[in-house]
Design an enzyme around this catalytic site. Structure first.
Site: not given
Ligand SMILES: NC(=O)c1ccc[n+]([C@@H]2O[C@H](COP(=O)([O-])OP(=O)(O)OC[C@H]3O[C@@H](n4cnc5c(N)ncnc54)[C@H](O)[C@@H]3O)[C@@H](O)[C@H]2O)c1
Length: 240
Positions: A13-14, A138, A152, A156
């Protein structure tokens, strides 16, 4: 300070936000980085910018995960970051008002995807006697963050339990498994950020670079005594 020369890191998911920050940090330390995303164009753009390799696949598709790991040859560092951050992590209602078919979305990518990726990379890590597994969790998994996050939070919370189990099963084989539990990140909408900033002891929201720095440390040889842990990155909003 940390040197990952000779290591291959797969970051799921990078293709944007936090995962891109993690990929950037690992690449800057000399790792060969495989930038995964469901969206091929996102993976390609990030990989292009940091001299990494894009690998598009869905982490919830076990065959695709196995094929990508085989194609990679070696994965020394796995960062399970793919997840549904932001609005995708929340259902706008209490758990009792949801139907079972609504749980899969928030749970599958955050838990099943982590299970599949860990299962695919572990045999190679065991064979080489070295591995680093880092899962982006999270505060929803460690503490609970409010109404609408139950499925969710299960995903997590489950993934951080998996890290503890892997730490116990593979400690003697040079493999560490840790979680990084994030608080409020700077990708939230500006009005949300403005409302929440004051509740964070250090006075700011988290950035992809904050997460990248923690992952770089956990991926390094210097962190070989850290395993089975959940590291809270939240500016002090959730103390342990
Ligand atoms: N943004 C926040 O506030 C927050 C807070 C706590 C935890 N997180 C965790 O951090 C991580 C990244 O969050 P973010 O905000 O950068 O998310 P985001 O939604 O901006 O980016 C996630 C990326 O993962 C890709 N993705 C989604 N499903 C996928 C799959 N099945 N296979 C491969 N790629 C996939 C998407 O296309 C996207 O590019 C996640 O695990 C999220 O749960 C985020």
């Amino acid at each position: 300070m940390f040197d990952l020369t000779g290591r291959t890191a797969l970051v799921t998911g990078a293709g944007q936000n936090i995962g891109a920050g993690i990929a950037r940090a690992l690449a800057s330390a000399g790792a060969r980085v495989l930038v995964n995303d469901l969206r091929a164009e996102r993976a390609a753009e990030v990989a292009d910018g940091i001299g990494a390799e894009p690998v598009a696949f869905d982490v919830t598709d076990r065959d695709a995960v196995l094929a990508a790991v085989e194609q990679a040859g070696t994965v020394d560092v796995l960062v399970n970051n793919a997840g549904n951050g932001g609005a995708g992590s929340m259902l706008p209602k209490r758990f009792m008002e949801t139907e079972p078919d609504e749980w899969a979305g928030p749970m599958e990518v955050n838990l099943q995807g982590v299970l599949f990726c860990c299962h695919a990379v572990l045999p190679g890590m065991v064979e080489r006697g070295h591995g680093r597994i880092i899962t982006i969790s999270s505060a929803a998994g460690t503490h609970g963050v409010g109404i609408g996050f139950a499925p969710y939070s299960v995903g997590k919370g489950g993934s951080l339990s998996l890290m503890r189990s892997l730490a116990l099963e593979h400690g003697r084989q040079g493999i560490t498994a840790n979680s990084v539990a994030l608080g409020i990140m700077d990708s939230v909408r500006e009005e949300t950020a403005a409302a929440l900033r004051g509740s964070i002891p250090v006075g700011r929201l988290g950035s992809p670079d904050d997460v990248g720095a923690a992952c770089l440390w956990l991926a390094s040889d210097e962190a070989s005594w850290v395993t089975g842990q959940t590291i809270g990155l939240n500016g002090g909003a959730f103390t342990s």
